[in-house]
Design a protein around this motif. Structure first.
Motif, PDB file in Angstrom:
ATOM      1  N   VAL A 147       0.876  -1.106  -0.112  1.00 44.48           N
ATOM      2  CA  VAL A 147       0.142  -0.082   0.087  1.00 44.48           C
ATOM      3  C   VAL A 147       0.890   1.285  -0.020  1.00 44.48           C
ATOM      4  CG1 VAL A 147      -1.944   1.242   0.993  1.00 44.48           C
ATOM      5  CG2 VAL A 147      -1.586  -1.196   1.229  1.00 44.48           C
ATOM      6  N   ASP A 148       1.068   1.781  -1.325  1.00 45.72           N
ATOM      7  CA  ASP A 148       1.978   2.757  -1.406  1.00 45.72           C
ATOM      8  C   ASP A 148       1.412   4.408  -1.407  1.00 45.72           C
ATOM      9  OD1 ASP A 148       4.193   4.734  -1.776  1.00 45.72           O
ATOM     10  OD2 ASP A 148       4.917   3.685  -3.634  1.00 45.72           O
ATOM     11  N   LEU A 149       1.251   4.911  -0.136  1.00 44.52           N
ATOM     12  CA  LEU A 149       0.582   5.924  -0.121  1.00 44.52           C
ATOM     13  C   LEU A 149       1.496   7.215  -0.441  1.00 44.52           C
ATOM     14  CD1 LEU A 149      -1.668   5.496   2.899  1.00 44.52           C
ATOM     15  CD2 LEU A 149      -2.288   5.164   0.665  1.00 44.52           C
ATOM     16  N   SER A 150       2.704   6.884  -0.619  1.00 41.78           N
ATOM     17  CA  SER A 150       3.809   8.127  -0.829  1.00 41.78           C
ATOM     18  C   SER A 150       3.858   8.398  -2.417  1.00 41.78           C
ATOM     19  CB  SER A 150       5.019   7.805  -0.090  1.00 41.78           C
ATOM     20  OG  SER A 150       5.767   8.692  -0.199  1.00 41.78           O
ATOM     21  N   GLN A 151       4.052   7.377  -2.832  1.00 40.68           N
ATOM     22  CA  GLN A 151       4.266   7.128  -4.477  1.00 40.68           C
ATOM     23  C   GLN A 151       5.449   8.213  -4.812  1.00 40.68           C
ATOM     24  OE1 GLN A 151       2.903   5.334  -6.692  1.00 40.68           O
ATOM     25  NE2 GLN A 151       1.195   4.518  -5.492  1.00 40.68           N
ATOM     26  N   GLY A 152       6.492   8.102  -4.182  1.00 43.07           N
ATOM     27  CA  GLY A 152       7.617   8.887  -4.350  1.00 43.07           C
ATOM     28  C   GLY A 152       8.675   7.992  -5.014  1.00 43.07           C
ATOM     29  N   GLU A 153       9.847   8.670  -5.298  1.00 41.10           N
ATOM     30  CA  GLU A 153      11.186   7.729  -5.600  1.00 41.10           C
ATOM     31  C   GLU A 153      11.491   6.678  -4.576  1.00 41.10           C
ATOM     32  OE1 GLU A 153      14.351  10.522  -6.251  1.00 41.10           O
ATOM     33  OE2 GLU A 153      15.848   8.924  -6.363  1.00 41.10           O
ATOM     34  N   TYR A 154      11.830   7.320  -3.636  1.00 38.17           N
ATOM     35  CA  TYR A 154      12.010   6.461  -2.393  1.00 38.17           C
ATOM     36  C   TYR A 154      11.360   5.230  -2.315  1.00 38.17           C
ATOM     37  CZ  TYR A 154      15.787   9.876  -1.492  1.00 38.17           C
ATOM     38  OH  TYR A 154      16.938  10.795  -1.701  1.00 38.17           O
ATOM     39  N   SER A 155      10.159   5.419  -2.065  1.00 43.06           N
ATOM     40  CA  SER A 155       8.890   4.389  -1.807  1.00 43.06           C
ATOM     41  C   SER A 155       8.836   3.595  -2.899  1.00 43.06           C
ATOM     42  CB  SER A 155       7.632   4.815  -1.438  1.00 43.06           C
ATOM     43  OG  SER A 155       7.010   5.441  -2.769  1.00 43.06           O
ATOM     44  N   ARG A 156       8.899   3.851  -3.997  1.00 43.38           N
ATOM     45  CA  ARG A 156       9.187   3.003  -5.286  1.00 43.38           C
ATOM     46  C   ARG A 156      10.117   2.122  -5.443  1.00 43.38           C
ATOM     47  NH1 ARG A 156       5.617   6.581  -8.182  1.00 43.38           N
ATOM     48  NH2 ARG A 156       7.410   7.766  -8.996  1.00 43.38           N
ATOM     49  N   ARG A 157      11.509   2.771  -4.904  1.00 44.67           N
ATOM     50  CA  ARG A 157      12.701   2.100  -4.895  1.00 44.67           C
ATOM     51  C   ARG A 157      12.637   0.974  -3.933  1.00 44.67           C
ATOM     52  NH1 ARG A 157      18.003   5.472  -4.624  1.00 44.67           N
ATOM     53  NH2 ARG A 157      17.880   4.876  -2.384  1.00 44.67           N
ATOM     54  N   TYR A 158      12.031   1.128  -2.807  1.00 44.11           N
ATOM     55  CA  TYR A 158      11.823   0.320  -1.783  1.00 44.11           C
ATOM     56  C   TYR A 158      11.158  -1.081  -2.180  1.00 44.11           C
ATOM     57  CZ  TYR A 158      11.377  -1.745   2.984  1.00 44.11           C
ATOM     58  OH  TYR A 158      11.339  -2.711   3.931  1.00 44.11           O
ATOM     59  N   VAL A 159       9.995  -0.691  -2.765  1.00 46.78           N
ATOM     60  CA  VAL A 159       9.045  -1.773  -3.072  1.00 46.78           C
ATOM     61  C   VAL A 159       9.692  -2.563  -4.234  1.00 46.78           C
ATOM     62  CG1 VAL A 159       6.810  -2.247  -4.462  1.00 46.78           C
ATOM     63  CG2 VAL A 159       7.049  -0.308  -2.440  1.00 46.78           C
ATOM     64  N   ARG A 160      10.493  -1.905  -5.115  1.00 49.51           N
ATOM     65  CA  ARG A 160      11.031  -2.623  -6.173  1.00 49.51           C
ATOM     66  C   ARG A 160      12.148  -3.429  -5.705  1.00 49.51           C
ATOM     67  NH1 ARG A 160      12.226   1.536  -9.413  1.00 49.51           N
ATOM     68  NH2 ARG A 160      14.372   1.530  -8.670  1.00 49.51           N
ATOM     69  N   GLU A 161      12.794  -3.297  -4.552  1.00 50.93           N
ATOM     70  CA  GLU A 161      13.983  -3.927  -4.194  1.00 50.93           C
ATOM     71  C   GLU A 161      13.440  -5.061  -3.414  1.00 50.93           C
ATOM     72  OE1 GLU A 161      17.128  -3.726  -4.349  1.00 50.93           O
ATOM     73  OE2 GLU A 161      17.185  -2.099  -5.667  1.00 50.93           O
ATOM     74  N   VAL A 162      12.140  -4.881  -2.510  1.00 52.04           N
ATOM     75  CA  VAL A 162      11.607  -6.042  -1.670  1.00 52.04           C
ATOM     76  C   VAL A 162      11.278  -7.050  -3.019  1.00 52.04           C
ATOM     77  CG1 VAL A 162       9.654  -6.888  -0.329  1.00 52.04           C
ATOM     78  CG2 VAL A 162      11.148  -4.540   0.288  1.00 52.04           C
TER      79      VAL A 162
END
Lengths: 392, 401
Positions: B65-80
Motif C-alpha cells: 500500500v504505497d501512499l507516498s508514491q515517490g522515488e524512495y518508496s517506489r525504489r523500496y518496493v522494487r527492491e523487496v
C-alpha cells in the motif's frame, strides 16, 4: 412406537458403554492422551518467545568500548552473554549448539574506531541448531552492531556540528515497524499449541475409532454385534461410534475453551465457530477411520495404516511448513487430511475473524469426508458377517 | 552327558543365537511389524527428506500500500520484490483492500508506506514503514521480516550516502561515516535459514527410535496376547537366562536397525544432498551407540504393552512430544526444569542433537557428551529391561501355579 432401528441403535450404544467400562484403553487413548498432551504443550512454552538465549562474545580488544558492547548485548531481553577466550573455543560451542551465535571484537577495535579505520566485527550465527534460537540471536547481534555503528556516527556528526535533533534521522533515515497480526507478541505458543493439540486429537480419533471397530473382528464378536444391530452395518456403526463422537466433540470443545478462554490465547472471531469446526473435524476423522478399517479389515494392519496416516497429517496441514513450500507433486495430497481444512478455518476465524462467510467452503470440504463410510461399509458388513480376514 | 561337555560360554552363545534367530523369524513373519519397519523405516526417511527438501518460503505473495508514491518508496518496493523471500503480488490503494486480501489468504504480508514517507526522507526527518505479517505460520513472518529488513539496511546506507554527499562529504569520508564499524556476517551452516537442514536430520534420527519402539512393542504385545511372552524363555534356560534373552533379542533388532540406520542417516542424506561434515565412519560410531540405546529403551517401555495394537492408541502422541523434547525447535536452554528431566528419558534427546552436531562439527570429539549420556542411558535401560523380564517371569509363574 419407536422405529426398530432406533431401538437397535440404543442397544448397540448400551453394548458399547459396557465395552468402554471393560477396557480402560478407550478412556486412556482419548481422555488420557489429550490430558497429557495438553499438560505438556501448555506448560512447555511458558514465556511466549524464548528469552535470555546464550550468545558468545570473543573480546580481543578489552577496552571500555568493547566491554560496553558486551554489557549492552547482555542487557537485551533476548540474549545472555557467554564469554570466550578465543575463536576456536567459541566456534566449538557454536557447533555444539551451546550458543546460538557469537561476535568477535577484533584487537585494537577501540583505537581503530577512534581513528575511523573502519574495524570489522565478526558476526557468527548458527542458523541450523536450533532454528528459533539462531534466527533470534541473529537479529539481536545485528541490532547491537548497528547500534554501535550509530553511536560512533553520532559522535562523529556531533564533532562536525550537526544539531542533535537532526542526528537520528541521519543515522537511520527510516525504520520498519513490524506488526504481527493475530499474535501481537509473536508468541510461539499462540502459533503452535492450538494446531498441534488439534492434530493430536485427530490422531486419537483415528486410532480409537479403528480400534473399537476392528476389535469386534479381532475378538470375533462382530456377528453378535450385527445381531444386536438387526443385521445392519449402518446401525452397528452409528451405535458404536456415537459415544465416541460425543466424547471427542466434548474433548475438542474443552480444548477450544481451555485455550481461548482459560489460557487467554488471542482469537478475533468466535469460540463458538471453532467448537463447530472441531466437532465437524472429529466427524470427518471418524469417517476416515471407518474407511480404513473397512478397506483393510485386519486390526493390526489398519491400526498401523491409521498411525502412519495421522502422523503425516501434521505436515500436510501446512502450519509447520506452508503448503506452497512443499514439492508441487505432494501439495495435492493435502486434501486427504481433514486437518488441512480445519487449519484453513482456524486461520480465518482465529486470526482474521472472517466469520462463517469466510470459511464455509472448508466446512463443506470437511463434510464431504462423511461420504466415505457409505462407500466402504459393504466391505465391513461382509467382514463382520463372515469374519473371513485374519484376526491378528 | 553330552550336555556337560559344552562350556558355560558355549551354551550361553548357543542360546543367544537361538533367541536371535527366533526373534528375527518373529519380525519377518509379522505383517503389521513389517509394515511399520518397511513403510516407516524405509519410506518415511525418503518422504520427509522430500517434503522438507526446500524448507523455506520463497516468493511469498505480499501486498503493498504505497501512499507516498515517490522515488524512495517506489525504489523500496522494487527492491523487496527483487528479494528471494517476497514477491509483490498486489498493489493496493488502501489498507482495507490489503487486509481483505490477507484475510482471504491471497497474501501473507502487507507493506504500508505512509503518505509522508518521501517528504520525510528528503527533509531528513525520521520516516517509518509499517509491515503486517500473517501469523498463521512462523515462516511467513520470517520471510517478511528478513526481506523488509534486509532492504531497509541497504536503502538506509544509500540514503545516507546521498545526504552526506549533499552536506559535502564524499568518497572515503562518507563511507567512514556510514559504516564506522563494519561487520562480517557468517551465517554458519545454513545461510538461507532453511527449515530443512535442522529438521530433516532430527526427523531421520527420531524415525529410528519411534519405529523401533512401536515395532518391538507390537511384537511384545502379540506374544503376551498369545500367552507366550519372551519372559518365559528363561524357564527353558532353568531360570538363568535373563542376559541371554535380553541380549539375544537385542541383537536381532541391532542387526535390523543398523541396516535401517545406515539407510536413514547415511544413504538418504546422501541422496538428498544434506550437508555432512563428518566422515561416514563417525556417523557409524554414533549409530552404534544410538541403536543400542533405542533398543533397550524400547524393551523397557514395551513392558507396559500387553496387547498388540494398544501401543499406537496409547503412545503415538508421544512422537510429536519427543520431537519438541530434543530441544531443536524450542531451545533447550528455555525448557521448564521439569520437562528438562523428562527429556532425559528419551535416547532421541541426545541422538538427534549428536547427529546434528556431528554434521556441523565433523569430529566425534564434539559429540563426546552425548555419547557418554547415551552410554549411561543404555546401561540403565539394559538393567531395567532385564529386571522387567525377571519380574514378568516371576509374575507369570505365580499366575500359573
Amino acid at each position: 412406537m419407536t422405529p426398530k432401528w432406533l431401538v437397535d441403535i440404543g442397544k448397540v450404544i448400551r453394548r458399547e458403554f459396557r465395552l468402554i467400562r471393560l477396557r480402560p484403553l478407550y478412556f486412556l487413548g482419548s481422555v488420557g492422551t489429550m490430558t497429557v498432551a495438553a499438560l505438556f504443550f501448555l506448560t512447555f512454552f511458558t514465556e511466549g518467545l524464548p528469552q535470555d538465549l546464550p550468545v558468545g562474545v570473543v573480546d580481543l580488544d578489552r577496552t571500555s568500548t568493547s566491554r560496553n558492547f558486551r554489557q549492552q548485548l547482555d542487557a537485551t531481553q533476548r540474549s545472555r552473554v557467554v564469554d570466550f577466550e578465543s575463536f576456536p573455543e567459541a566456534r566449538r560451542a557454536l557447533e555444539r549448539g551451546d550458543i546460538n551465535g557469537f561476535v568477535v571484537i577484533p584487537a585494537h577495535f577501540n583505537a581503530d574506531v577512534q581513528a575511523f579505520r573502519c574495524p570489522k566485527m565478526g558476526v557468527y550465527v548458527n542458523t541450523k541448531n536450533p532454528f528459533v534460537g539462531g534466527a533470534l540471536a541473529y537479529k539481536d547481534l545485528l541490532t547491537m552492531v548497528n547500534l554501535t555503528n550509530g553511536a560512533v556516527q553520532r559522535e562523529a556528526l556531533r564533532a562536525r556540528g550537526v544539531p542533535d535533533d537532526r542526528i537520528m534521522a541521519r543515522i537511520q533515515p527510516f525504520e520498519i515497524d513490524t506488526h504481527t497480526i493475530g499474535n501481537a507478541s509473536g508468541s510461539y505458543a499462540y502459533y503452535l499449541v492450538n494446531m498441534i493439540l488439534s492434530a493430536i486429537l485427530a490422531m486419537s480419533v483415528v486410532l480409537v475409532t479403528i480400534y473399537s471397530v476392528g476389535a469386534e473382528l479381532k475378538y470375533g464378536t462382530s456377528t453378535e454385534l450385527l445381531e444386536t444391530a438387526g443385521d445392519s452395518v449402518g446401525t452397528a456403526l452409528l451405535g458404536k461410534l456415537l459415544p465416541y463422537t460425543v466424547l471427542f466433540a466434548l474433548l475438542g470443545s474443552l480444548l477450544e475453551l481451555l485455550l481461548f478462554g482459560w489460557a487467554g490465547y488471542p482469537i478475533k472471531g468466535s469460540v463458538g465457530w471453532m467448537i463447530l469446526a472441531v466437532t465437524v473435524m472429529v466427524l470427518a476423522y471418524q469417517s476416515v477411520a471407518v474407511f480404513i478399517i473397512s478397506m483393510v479389515p485386519t486390526l493390526r494392519l489398519s491400526i498401523s495404516i491409521g498411525s502412519l496416516y495421522s502422523v503425516l497429517g501434521i505436515t500436510f496441514a501446512g502450519f509447520t511448513l506452508p503448503l506452497t513450500a512443499l514439492p508441487p507433486a505432494l501439495q495435492g495430497l493435502s486434501v486427504i487430511f481433514p486437518l488441512r481444512f480445519y487449519y484453513q478455518i482456524y486461520t480465518r476465524e482465529v486470526i482474521y475473524g472472517s466469520g462463517f462467510a469466510g470459511w464455509w467452503v472448508y466446512l463443506v470440504c470437511l463434510l464431504v469426508f462423511l461420504i466415505l463410510p457409505y462407500l466402504s461399509s459393504h466391505r465391513l458388513y461382509n467382514a463382520y458377517k463372515y469374519q473371513n480376514y485374519p484376526k491378528d | 552327558m553330552k550336555q556337560n561337555r559344552i562350556s558355560y560360554a558355549g551354551r550361553w552363545f548357543r542360546d543367544f543365537l537361538g533367541i536371535l534367530a527366533n526373534e528375527l523369524k518373529l519380525i519377518w513373519s509379522d505383517g503389521g511389524v513389517m509394515l511399520i519397519f518397511c513403510f516407516a523405516g524405509l519410506i518415511y526417511p525418503l518422504l520427509y527428506s522430500w517434503m522438507y527438501g526446500n524448507g523455506m518460503v520463497d516468493e511469498m505473495p505480499v501486498a503493498v500500500v504505497d501512499l507516498s508514491q515517490g522515488e524512495y518508496s517506489r525504489r523500496y518496493v522494487r527492491e523487496v520484490d527483487a528479494c528471494r523471500e517476497c514477491r509483490i503480488a498486489y498493489d493496493c490503494v488502501s489498507m482495507a483492500e490489503a487486509e481483505d486480501l490477507m484475510a482471504r489468504q491471497k497474501i501473507h504480508g502487507i507493506i504500508c508506506i505512509p503518505a509522508d514517507f518521501d517528504r520525510n526522507i528528503v527533509r531528513q526527518d525520521k520516516a517509518v514503514i509499517s509491515t503486517f505479517a500473517d501469523m498463521s505460520s512462523f515462516l511467513y513472518y520470517k520471510s517478511l521480516m528478513v526481506a523488509t529488513n534486509k532492504v531497509m539496511l541497504d536503502e538506509v546506507h544509500k540514503i545516507q550516502a546521498e545526504h552526506y554527499a549533499a552536506a559535502g562529504f564524499a568518497g572515503i569520508d562518507a563511507a567512514q561515516l556510514i559504516t564506522p564499524v563494519e561487520y562480517d556476517e557468517q551465517l554458519r551452516y545454513n545461510p538461507a535459514m532453511s527449515y530443512t537442514l535442522f529438521f530433516v536430520p532430527m526427523v531421520l534420527m527420531m524415525i529410528l527410535q519411534q519405529v523401533m519402539f512401536y515395532g518391538s512393542a507390537m511384537l511384545a504385545g502379540t506374544l503376551r496376547e498369545q500367552h507366550r511372552s519372551f519372559a518365559r524363555l528363561t524357564d527353558n534356560l532353568s531360570g538363568f537366562g535373563m542376559g541371554r534373552v535380553v541380549l539375544g533379542r537385542g541383537a536381532a533388532y541391532f542387526l535390523v536397525f543398523m541396516g535401517l540406520g545406515v539407510y536413514g542417516t547415511l544413504l538418504v542424506p546422501h541422496l538428498f544432498h544434506l550437508p555432512q561434515a563428518a566422515d561416514w565412519t563417525a556417523v557409524l560410531v554414533l549409530l552404534l551407540f544410538y541403536v543400542a540405546d533405542i533398543i533397550f529403551f524400547s524393551f523397557t517401555w514395551s513392558t507396559v504393552i500387553d496387547r498388540r495394537e494398544t501401543v499406537f492408541v496409547l503412545f503415538l502422541f508421544m512422537s510429536p512430544i519427543a520431537v519438541f523434547l530434543t530441544g531443536l525447535t524450542w531451545p533447550a536452554s528455555n525448557f521448564p526444569p521439569f520437562w528438562h528431566w523428562v527429556s532425559y528419558l528419551f535416547p532421541s534427546t541426545f541422538g538427534c542433537k549428536a547427529f546434528l552436531t556431528l554434521s556441523n562439527a565433523g569430529t566425534l570429539s564434539a559429540i563426546a557428551p552425548e555419547i557418554k549420556a547415551m552410554t549411561l542411558q543404555t546401561v540403565i535401560y539394559y538393567l531395567l529391561a532385564s529386571l522387567a523380564v525377571l519380574f514378568e517371569n516371576r509374575w507369570l509363574d505365580r499366575k500359573n501355579s
